[in-house]
Design a protein around this motif. Structure first.
Motif, mmCIF file in Angstrom:
data_model
loop_
_atom_site.group_PDB
_atom_site.id
_atom_site.type_symbol
_atom_site.label_atom_id
_atom_site.label_comp_id
_atom_site.label_asym_id
_atom_site.label_seq_id
_atom_site.Cartn_x
_atom_site.Cartn_y
_atom_site.Cartn_z
ATOM 1 N N ILE A 65 -43.271 15.119 103.574
ATOM 2 C CA ILE A 65 -43.193 15.232 102.111
ATOM 3 C C ILE A 65 -42.155 14.248 101.578
ATOM 4 O O ILE A 65 -41.055 14.160 102.116
ATOM 5 C CB ILE A 65 -42.819 16.678 101.716
ATOM 6 C CG1 ILE A 65 -43.891 17.656 102.200
ATOM 7 C CG2 ILE A 65 -42.611 16.795 100.199
ATOM 8 C CD1 ILE A 65 -43.485 19.114 102.130
ATOM 9 N N ASP A 66 -42.531 13.510 100.528
ATOM 10 C CA ASP A 66 -41.611 12.552 99.912
ATOM 11 C C ASP A 66 -41.020 13.051 98.603
ATOM 12 O O ASP A 66 -39.923 12.644 98.230
ATOM 13 C CB ASP A 66 -42.338 11.223 99.646
ATOM 14 C CG ASP A 66 -42.816 10.591 100.933
ATOM 15 O OD1 ASP A 66 -41.969 10.290 101.794
ATOM 16 O OD2 ASP A 66 -44.043 10.416 101.083
ATOM 17 N N CYS A 67 -41.747 13.902 97.902
ATOM 18 C CA CYS A 67 -41.329 14.336 96.566
ATOM 19 C C CYS A 67 -41.863 15.739 96.300
ATOM 20 O O CYS A 67 -42.965 16.076 96.724
ATOM 21 C CB CYS A 67 -41.881 13.354 95.523
ATOM 22 S SG CYS A 67 -41.522 13.770 93.809
ATOM 23 N N VAL A 68 -41.075 16.542 95.591
ATOM 24 C CA VAL A 68 -41.522 17.863 95.131
ATOM 25 C C VAL A 68 -41.338 17.906 93.621
ATOM 26 O O VAL A 68 -40.267 17.587 93.105
ATOM 27 C CB VAL A 68 -40.720 19.005 95.804
ATOM 28 C CG1 VAL A 68 -41.054 20.347 95.162
ATOM 29 C CG2 VAL A 68 -40.992 19.037 97.300
ATOM 30 N N ILE A 69 -42.403 18.279 92.931
ATOM 31 C CA ILE A 69 -42.367 18.485 91.481
ATOM 32 C C ILE A 69 -42.521 19.973 91.243
ATOM 33 O O ILE A 69 -43.464 20.598 91.743
ATOM 34 C CB ILE A 69 -43.490 17.705 90.769
ATOM 35 C CG1 ILE A 69 -43.347 16.205 91.028
ATOM 36 C CG2 ILE A 69 -43.477 18.005 89.272
ATOM 37 C CD1 ILE A 69 -44.496 15.370 90.493
ATOM 38 N N THR A 70 -41.596 20.544 90.469
ATOM 39 C CA THR A 70 -41.633 21.974 90.193
ATOM 40 C C THR A 70 -41.162 22.246 88.773
ATOM 41 O O THR A 70 -40.656 21.354 88.094
ATOM 42 C CB THR A 70 -40.801 22.754 91.236
ATOM 43 O OG1 THR A 70 -40.984 24.155 91.032
ATOM 44 C CG2 THR A 70 -39.332 22.394 91.155
ATOM 45 N N ASP A 71 -41.354 23.488 88.327
ATOM 46 C CA ASP A 71 -41.071 23.840 86.934
ATOM 47 C C ASP A 71 -39.658 24.369 86.699
ATOM 48 O O ASP A 71 -39.231 24.483 85.558
ATOM 49 C CB ASP A 71 -42.106 24.851 86.422
ATOM 50 C CG ASP A 71 -42.121 26.148 87.215
ATOM 51 O OD1 ASP A 71 -41.640 26.158 88.375
ATOM 52 O OD2 ASP A 71 -42.616 27.145 86.694
ATOM 53 N N GLN A 72 -38.934 24.707 87.764
ATOM 54 C CA GLN A 72 -37.553 25.190 87.673
ATOM 55 C C GLN A 72 -36.796 24.699 88.893
ATOM 56 O O GLN A 72 -37.404 24.468 89.933
ATOM 57 C CB GLN A 72 -37.497 26.718 87.660
ATOM 58 C CG GLN A 72 -38.160 27.391 86.487
ATOM 59 C CD GLN A 72 -38.085 28.908 86.637
ATOM 60 O OE1 GLN A 72 -37.053 29.451 87.021
ATOM 61 N NE2 GLN A 72 -39.177 29.587 86.364
ATOM 62 N N PRO A 73 -35.485 24.585 88.809
ATOM 63 C CA PRO A 73 -34.738 24.209 90.011
ATOM 64 C C PRO A 73 -34.998 25.222 91.131
ATOM 65 O O PRO A 73 -34.978 26.432 90.902
ATOM 66 C CB PRO A 73 -33.275 24.263 89.553
ATOM 67 C CG PRO A 73 -33.338 24.060 88.070
ATOM 68 C CD PRO A 73 -34.615 24.715 87.626
#
Length: 136
Positions: free
Chosen positions: A108-116
């Motif tokens: 995995i290179d990047c994680v996009i999420t809606d909250q920390p």
């Protein structure tokens, strides 16, 4: 060009004639509204892509995990075929454990999420040099 196994992604982009669209075949999963099959995995293995956007059913301390074996295999193959792997998830997916391992932190290179995410995941992302993006 984009390659998808998701009926919803295909429908969302269907009106854009400037983008070539490839839909992978196999058995339709009505819960996920996507195709997960051995045939779709074989098809995916023949493509090389710049970026993969991977929906996350759950993140455990070991990485991405799935409830269904074929879904985990498909997501793992996505990480193998992409130069840059982006996982997309809601906050509720962290610290969840499902039966099948789909991808480890080195996949995995990047994680996009809606909250920390929780602190233990921020530590994992830092240790594995994963770019974290929090978007509202």
């Amino acid at each position: 060009c984009f390659i998808t196994n998701s009926l919803d992604i295909l429908a969302e982009c269907s009106d854009n004639d400037s983008i070539r669209k490839i839909m992978l075949g196999g058995e339709f999963n009505p819960f996920n509204r996507a195709i997960y099959s051995a045939e779709a995995i074989r098809q995916l293995s023949r493509y090389q892509v710049d970026k993969a956007f991977i929906g996350v059913p759950a993140f455990s301390e070991h990485g991405l995990c799935c409830e269904q074996e074929l879904e985990a295999e498909f997501k793992h193959e996505m990480t193998r075929q992409a130069a840059y792997r982006i996982c997309v998830c809601e906050y509720s997916k962290f610290n969840q454990r499902l039966a099948f391992h789909g991808a480890g932190w080195d996949d995995i290179d990047c994680v996009i999420t809606d909250q920390p995410p929780p602190a233990n995941f921020i530590e994992l992302f830092t240790r594995h040099d994963i770019d974290l993006r929090v978007v509202a």
